[in-house]
Write a protein that holds these residues in place. Structure first.
Motif, PDB file in Angstrom:
ATOM      1  N   TYR A 117       0.524  -1.698   0.193  1.00  0.00           N
ATOM      2  CA  TYR A 117       0.006  -0.115   0.348  1.00  0.00           C
ATOM      3  C   TYR A 117       1.066   1.707   0.273  1.00  0.00           C
ATOM      4  N   ARG A 121       0.635   3.907  -3.397  1.00  0.00           N
ATOM      5  CA  ARG A 121      -0.250   4.765  -3.502  1.00  0.00           C
ATOM      6  C   ARG A 121       0.832   6.574  -3.832  1.00  0.00           C
ATOM      7  N   ILE A 161      -7.143  -2.516   3.015  1.00  0.00           N
ATOM      8  CA  ILE A 161      -6.506  -1.515   3.171  1.00  0.00           C
ATOM      9  C   ILE A 161      -6.959  -0.429   2.629  1.00  0.00           C
ATOM     10  N   PRO A 162      -8.354   0.031   2.668  1.00  0.00           N
ATOM     11  CA  PRO A 162      -8.651  -0.063   4.078  1.00  0.00           C
ATOM     12  C   PRO A 162      -9.890  -0.701   4.418  1.00  0.00           C
ATOM     13  N   ASP A 164     -12.868  -1.214   4.959  1.00  0.00           N
ATOM     14  CA  ASP A 164     -14.108  -1.463   4.313  1.00  0.00           C
ATOM     15  C   ASP A 164     -14.161  -2.245   3.199  1.00  0.00           C
ATOM     16  N   LYS A 165     -13.283  -2.344   2.860  1.00  0.00           N
ATOM     17  CA  LYS A 165     -13.046  -2.933   1.117  1.00  0.00           C
ATOM     18  C   LYS A 165     -12.924  -4.562   0.673  1.00  0.00           C
ATOM     19  N   ASN A 185      -9.119  -6.913   9.816  1.00  0.00           N
ATOM     20  CA  ASN A 185      -7.867  -6.183   9.737  1.00  0.00           C
ATOM     21  C   ASN A 185      -6.693  -6.419   9.230  1.00  0.00           C
ATOM     22  N   GLU A 354      -6.705   3.473  12.878  1.00  0.00           N
ATOM     23  CA  GLU A 354      -7.274   4.801  11.562  1.00  0.00           C
ATOM     24  C   GLU A 354      -6.513   4.373  10.528  1.00  0.00           C
ATOM     25  N   GLU A 357      -7.711   0.686   9.473  1.00  0.00           N
ATOM     26  CA  GLU A 357      -9.406   0.661   9.612  1.00  0.00           C
ATOM     27  C   GLU A 357     -10.094   1.427   7.858  1.00  0.00           C
ATOM     28  N   GLY A 358      -9.574   2.479   7.723  1.00  0.00           N
ATOM     29  CA  GLY A 358      -9.325   4.046   6.815  1.00  0.00           C
ATOM     30  C   GLY A 358     -10.725   4.797   7.703  1.00  0.00           C
ATOM     31  N   LYS A 359     -10.636   4.893   8.986  1.00  0.00           N
ATOM     32  CA  LYS A 359     -11.443   5.749   9.183  1.00  0.00           C
ATOM     33  C   LYS A 359     -10.570   7.193   9.514  1.00  0.00           C
ATOM     34  N   ARG A 360     -12.015   7.995   9.459  1.00  0.00           N
ATOM     35  CA  ARG A 360     -11.575   9.545   9.907  1.00  0.00           C
ATOM     36  C   ARG A 360     -11.789   9.877  11.301  1.00  0.00           C
TER      37      ARG A 360
END
Lengths: 366, 366
Positions: A117, A121, A161-162, A164-165, A185, A354, A357-360
């Protein structure tokens, strides 16, 4: 869901097995290997012959050493190379990736998806998903376009990653294999790495025996004596401490032997001795083996390095890394997946979670 | 010089040999052992039968488990117990010591004389000399009042604390043994400890082999393979770095093999393989052996701990100490001879040298 297409990167034991099996199931499969020589017998056959628990012939679509040809237009890219090659593979793949593709490291060892990742990116606008499994789906041996599958594992955990995928990745993989299930995760898939416990320490602690007998002894049953098992228990404990600090579900190596092989015992030593699957498995023939050159930098180093970032000490893991470095004359601390390479250097536990998990962060307005 | 009298403390391999040999040379010798049982066959004989390079019968003066009886009125007390017993022996001896007595730890391992000195100076007015040798004078095996001496070593280095007493100690010992020569100071005898290089690491790195074969392999020639020898070279290097920082003369383990056994090679591995004296020497039968329980806390721990005080890192030594601690379920860092127990905690290199040399700081008057 439309029939998905696959690229399998790596024509080793795992790569040939999974490519053949997918093709046998009717999927369109491309097979990539960096060394063309290794592809020649497969090109001659046009695919992979499968024996053992899965039998038949899997006809492949493209067999190539050209990364662009291998991965263009496929939906899912399965990376089945030693973890020590992930970094290079990621860089090679980067220019040819397209939006919507799913990359699954199978397995990621420890920190594989994070490392991948961190490279992917670099192409900021690229919208691909990186995922990793906690283990390879097969116990198998492959050579020259023939793959013998001893066992198809019942459960393989996956995380993206994140996070939620993850569900989307599991659904896609389930069109081919029902065995894939979602993990919490990528920290879970990375820290449930039992190879890190079972491989490097017994190799280092049997170094002379391996070198003087060419590995002619039972790796698990003779190579793991009560004292060596104590070292493994300590390594396992350090692994679990790092996992716990990151809020990750993990089980002990002893319980994993129970769940995987129905092997029990008062302690890890007894459980190993009672694992039927280990009977007769010989040690590596030399110290120049994946148990060291893959598991030390790609499993133990990231566990130690993540631990250091979040204040968990891993002295037993560190001792094994140091001895392996001296024996191989390589600085595995430097070669390995450090927190920096995983993109988590200087991050707190909350920030690491974070990231995966990809959370803000929630903003509290007073 | 008048004929000196001796007490030998410890009726193990070395103690029986040296007591018997001294008696055979005509000296008055008392033999002490803490366990009375072990003395019974010697009491029955009235002394020690010697075979091998030295032959004859050494009639002893007193054979006892009473420390006071053993050491009162003798000139020289030779302590021939495992280094792990030095601390306790020093405390037991302390009430009965008299001014003018010389105590020689044979050998001291690393920091033996410093540790002993640190206990003995609890009796502030007591005027005794503490010294240590760098090795035992014999290669021997003793049992039940019979001692077989395979070899009397040609040179044994001795040093006293403070160092200006070394010459007197050597002269006294030379009345019995011409082999004793003065060392630079106790840092030299302590850091020229090749057992620290050759014993613990190969034991730890052959742990499973020892436990599964009961030590039925050649310890040096099969137990020290090229990779294990690389660990030994690193340990030796760390030892030499600590010695160098303290201004101490030392040679490498490789050169020591050349000087002791005329064995040569490109590297330490080859030199060990070319050491004829090692042929056929088997490994310890269990991990519960002096190579761990003596050499780890009494050789490696003080090397590491002294290193830490003066800013020399010893990561390979530390890894071996850690693994030994986990295997034995003991905290060898805590059991072992730390800088604190040696009375040098917080001291600079200059202050440590001052302590062992017995020199006062020069005062410069401006």
């Amino acid at each position: 869901m439309k029939q998905l297409s696959f690229a399998v990167v790596g024509a080793g034991n795992g790569g040939q097995a999974i490519a053949g099996h997918l093709a046998l199931k009717g999927f369109k499969v491309n097979l990539y290997n960096r060394t063309y020589q290794k592809l020649l017998p497969i090109i001659e056959k046009g695919g992979i012959e499968l024996e053992g628990e899965v039998k038949g012939f899997g006809k492949l679509n493209v067999i190539t050493d050209d990364m662009e040809k291998a991965i263009k237009d496929v939906d899912i890219i399965l990376v089945a190379v030693p973890a020590s090659a992930h970094y290079k593979i990621a860089e090679e793949m980067l220019p040819y990736l397209k939006d919507g593709q799913i990359i699954v490291l199978t397995p990621g060892r420890t920190g594989g998806a994070l490392e991948f990742y961190n490279i992917i990116r670099r192409r900021e606008d690229l919208d691909v998903i990186i995922a990793e499994t906690d283990t390879l789906i097969y116990a198998c041996r492959s050579s020259m376009g023939k793959s013998k599958i001893f066992m198809v594992k019942e459960v393989v955990a996956v995380a993206a990653i994140p996070n939620d995928k993850t569900e989307m990745v599991v659904e896609a993989l389930n069109t081919a294999f029902p065995q894939f299930i979602p993990a919490q995760n990528v920290l879970e898939t990375s820290l449930n790495n039992f190879g890190a416990v079972f491989h490097p320490a017994p190799t280092i602690l049997n170094a002379a025996r391996i070198e003087t007998t060419k590995g002619n002894f039972e790796f698990y049953r003779e190579g793991i004596s009560p004292s060596v098992a104590k070292i493994l228990e300590k390594i396992d404990n350090e692994r679990m401490m790092v996992a716990k600090a990151l809020g990750v579900n993990t089980i002990s190596a002893k319980r994993w032997l129970k769940e995987s092989y129905n092997a029990e015992g008062e302690n890890l030593y007894e459980a190993i001795q009672n694992t039927k699957a280990y009977v007769g498995l010989l040690a590596p023939q030399t110290l120049d083996c994946r148990y060291i050159f893959e598991d030390v930098p790609m499993s133990l180093v990231p566990m130690s390095s993540i631990g250091k970032e979040i204040g968990i000490k891993t002295p037993t893991i560190d001792a094994v890394i140091h001895l392996a470095s001296v024996m191989h004359g390589k600085d595995y601390w430097n070669i390995g997946r450090t927190a920096e390479k995983l993109g988590i250097q200087g991050k707190t536990v909350e920030e690491i979670i974070e990231l995966v998990e990809g959370k803000r962060k929630e903003v509290t307005i007073a």
